[in-house]
Scaffold this motif. Structure first.
Motif, PDB file in Angstrom:
ATOM      1  N   LEU A 178     -41.409  51.192 -22.088  1.00  0.00           N
ATOM      2  CA  LEU A 178     -41.557  52.250 -23.048  1.00  0.00           C
ATOM      3  C   LEU A 178     -40.179  53.094 -23.010  1.00  0.00           C
ATOM      4  N   ASP A 179     -39.433  53.199 -24.138  1.00  0.00           N
ATOM      5  CA  ASP A 179     -38.071  53.634 -24.191  1.00  0.00           C
ATOM      6  C   ASP A 179     -37.329  53.429 -22.868  1.00  0.00           C
ATOM      7  N   GLU A 180     -37.089  52.285 -22.571  1.00  0.00           N
ATOM      8  CA  GLU A 180     -36.103  51.847 -21.897  1.00  0.00           C
ATOM      9  C   GLU A 180     -34.744  51.392 -22.217  1.00  0.00           C
ATOM     10  N   GLY A 181     -34.650  51.960 -23.153  1.00  0.00           N
ATOM     11  CA  GLY A 181     -33.125  51.453 -24.025  1.00  0.00           C
ATOM     12  C   GLY A 181     -31.936  51.414 -23.122  1.00  0.00           C
ATOM     13  N   GLU A 182     -31.997  52.335 -22.293  1.00  0.00           N
ATOM     14  CA  GLU A 182     -30.735  52.680 -21.421  1.00  0.00           C
ATOM     15  C   GLU A 182     -30.483  51.486 -20.186  1.00  0.00           C
ATOM     16  N   VAL A 183     -31.748  50.946 -19.931  1.00  0.00           N
ATOM     17  CA  VAL A 183     -31.639  50.030 -18.786  1.00  0.00           C
ATOM     18  C   VAL A 183     -32.086  48.638 -19.246  1.00  0.00           C
ATOM     19  N   ILE A 184     -32.493  48.335 -20.174  1.00  0.00           N
ATOM     20  CA  ILE A 184     -33.310  47.118 -20.554  1.00  0.00           C
ATOM     21  C   ILE A 184     -32.116  45.847 -20.644  1.00  0.00           C
ATOM     22  N   ASP A 185     -30.991  46.298 -21.240  1.00  0.00           N
ATOM     23  CA  ASP A 185     -30.031  45.199 -21.301  1.00  0.00           C
ATOM     24  C   ASP A 185     -29.784  44.666 -19.777  1.00  0.00           C
ATOM     25  N   ASP A 186     -29.282  45.694 -19.076  1.00  0.00           N
ATOM     26  CA  ASP A 186     -28.840  45.357 -17.692  1.00  0.00           C
ATOM     27  C   ASP A 186     -29.973  44.714 -16.782  1.00  0.00           C
ATOM     28  N   LEU A 187     -31.175  44.906 -17.006  1.00  0.00           N
ATOM     29  CA  LEU A 187     -32.070  44.218 -16.629  1.00  0.00           C
ATOM     30  C   LEU A 187     -32.499  42.616 -16.884  1.00  0.00           C
ATOM     31  N   LEU A 188     -32.361  42.484 -18.326  1.00  0.00           N
ATOM     32  CA  LEU A 188     -32.578  41.047 -18.860  1.00  0.00           C
ATOM     33  C   LEU A 188     -31.295  40.331 -18.572  1.00  0.00           C
ATOM     34  N   GLN A 189     -30.117  41.106 -18.593  1.00  0.00           N
ATOM     35  CA  GLN A 189     -29.091  39.988 -18.340  1.00  0.00           C
ATOM     36  C   GLN A 189     -29.037  39.521 -16.958  1.00  0.00           C
ATOM     37  N   SER A 190     -29.649  40.551 -16.015  1.00  0.00           N
ATOM     38  CA  SER A 190     -29.873  40.054 -14.425  1.00  0.00           C
ATOM     39  C   SER A 190     -30.979  38.993 -14.270  1.00  0.00           C
ATOM     40  N   LEU A 191     -31.763  38.745 -15.451  1.00  0.00           N
ATOM     41  CA  LEU A 191     -32.913  37.550 -15.212  1.00  0.00           C
ATOM     42  C   LEU A 191     -32.465  36.486 -15.978  1.00  0.00           C
ATOM     43  N   GLN A 192     -31.251  36.299 -16.494  1.00  0.00           N
ATOM     44  CA  GLN A 192     -31.046  35.319 -17.274  1.00  0.00           C
ATOM     45  C   GLN A 192     -30.866  33.978 -16.509  1.00  0.00           C
ATOM     46  N   ASP A 193     -30.396  33.917 -14.990  1.00  0.00           N
ATOM     47  CA  ASP A 193     -30.522  32.757 -14.168  1.00  0.00           C
ATOM     48  C   ASP A 193     -31.864  32.217 -14.035  1.00  0.00           C
ATOM     49  N   TYR A 194     -32.952  33.196 -14.199  1.00  0.00           N
ATOM     50  CA  TYR A 194     -34.392  32.832 -14.144  1.00  0.00           C
ATOM     51  C   TYR A 194     -34.644  32.094 -15.340  1.00  0.00           C
ATOM     52  N   THR A 195     -34.589  32.617 -16.229  1.00  0.00           N
ATOM     53  CA  THR A 195     -34.903  32.010 -17.533  1.00  0.00           C
ATOM     54  C   THR A 195     -34.058  30.659 -17.628  1.00  0.00           C
ATOM     55  N   ALA A 196     -32.981  30.328 -17.241  1.00  0.00           N
ATOM     56  CA  ALA A 196     -32.300  29.210 -17.404  1.00  0.00           C
ATOM     57  C   ALA A 196     -32.963  28.204 -16.148  1.00  0.00           C
ATOM     58  N   ARG A 197     -33.628  28.619 -15.387  1.00  0.00           N
ATOM     59  CA  ARG A 197     -34.506  27.694 -14.416  1.00  0.00           C
ATOM     60  C   ARG A 197     -35.908  27.571 -14.996  1.00  0.00           C
ATOM     61  N   GLY A 198     -36.364  27.918 -16.251  1.00  0.00           N
ATOM     62  CA  GLY A 198     -37.535  27.688 -16.529  1.00  0.00           C
ATOM     63  C   GLY A 198     -38.731  28.974 -16.463  1.00  0.00           C
ATOM     64  N   VAL A 199     -38.145  30.066 -15.810  1.00  0.00           N
ATOM     65  CA  VAL A 199     -39.202  31.157 -15.832  1.00  0.00           C
ATOM     66  C   VAL A 199     -39.406  31.805 -16.940  1.00  0.00           C
ATOM     67  N   GLU A 200     -40.757  32.146 -17.186  1.00  0.00           N
ATOM     68  CA  GLU A 200     -41.130  32.929 -18.294  1.00  0.00           C
ATOM     69  C   GLU A 200     -40.878  34.322 -18.328  1.00  0.00           C
ATOM     70  N   LEU A 201     -40.151  34.937 -19.422  1.00  0.00           N
ATOM     71  CA  LEU A 201     -40.001  36.449 -19.245  1.00  0.00           C
ATOM     72  C   LEU A 201     -40.641  36.861 -20.604  1.00  0.00           C
TER      73      LEU A 201
END
Length: 230
Positions: free
Chosen positions: A14-37
């Protein structure tokens, strides 16, 4: 159909525009391993949704309320393990494997230790106290990235639809199924609440609210005071 992921990470926003890019980029290794986001947005007025769409496996809209959003995300997720992550929290390295290992035995749920990031010199001590309080009580906070099997989530009835203390109540329900797996690996979470509102004032507020909740006061009543104070 692709094979079902082993782990689904559910993030209420909810209104997390300031932090959401950093969070989701930090999770890209997980999605590459098949983790659902899965991002469940509660009606952001900023650019959270536009930013998150580029990275999430799925992004859906929900009525606001962290518990409601997490339950909605869990219902549409495909993993047999679930991890609920706040937008200002970062997972440790290989958290997906740590969760899978932790839930492969007697534990059906758990949480990580926490490290608070911020300006105040007392934040490391506060994080230390949170970790040991959780170990001694078997109760976890949402900042510690609660994780569980889907079966445990269903048996607990999901998060209670209440505006505050939903993590405390969910922990109490899950304790009836097994002791928590208390992982020493740390999530990193923002200490902005303590920096902005004052460390001692925030500690006093949170302990007072927890005590009143333990005494039976409704989460709705406590939420009104929590929003007013902060």
């Amino acid at each position: 159909m692709p094979p079902a992921p082993r782990l689904s990470i559910v993030i209420p926003t909810l209104d997390e525009g300031e932090v959401i890019d950093d969070l989701l980029q930090s999770l890209q290794d997980y999605t590459a391993r098949g983790v659902e986001l899965i991002i469940v947005d509660g009606g952001s007025c900023d650019d959270t949704v536009a930013r998150a769409t580029r990275f999430a496996s799925r992004l859906i809209q929900s009525a606001p309320g962290r518990a409601r959003q997490m339950n909605t995300g869990a219902r549409i997720s495909r993993g047999d393990l679930l991890l609920f992550l706040h937008a200002d929290t970062r997972l440790p390295h290989c958290a997906d494997r740590l969760v899978a290992n932790a839930l492969s035995g007697a534990h059906c749920w758990g949480r990580f230790d926490i490290s608070l990031e911020g300006r105040h010199p007392l934040l490391p001590l506060i994080g230390f106290a949170m970790n040991w309080r959780s170990r001694l009580s078997g109760i976890a906070t949402g900042d510690q990235a609660l994780f569980m099997t889907r079966q445990a989530f269903d048996r607990a009835g999901g998060f209670p639809d209440q505006p505050l203390m939903e993590d405390i109540e969910m922990s109490s329900r899950l304790k009836g199924l097994s002791a928590p797996a208390c992982l020493e690996q740390r999530v990193s979470s923002s200490g902005r609440r303590w920096d902005e509102a004052g460390t001692w004032a925030t500690i006093w507020l949170m302990w007072r609210l927890r005590f009143r909740y333990w005494r039976g006061e409704s989460a709705d009543s406590l939420a009104r005071e929590y929003r007013h104070v902060r």
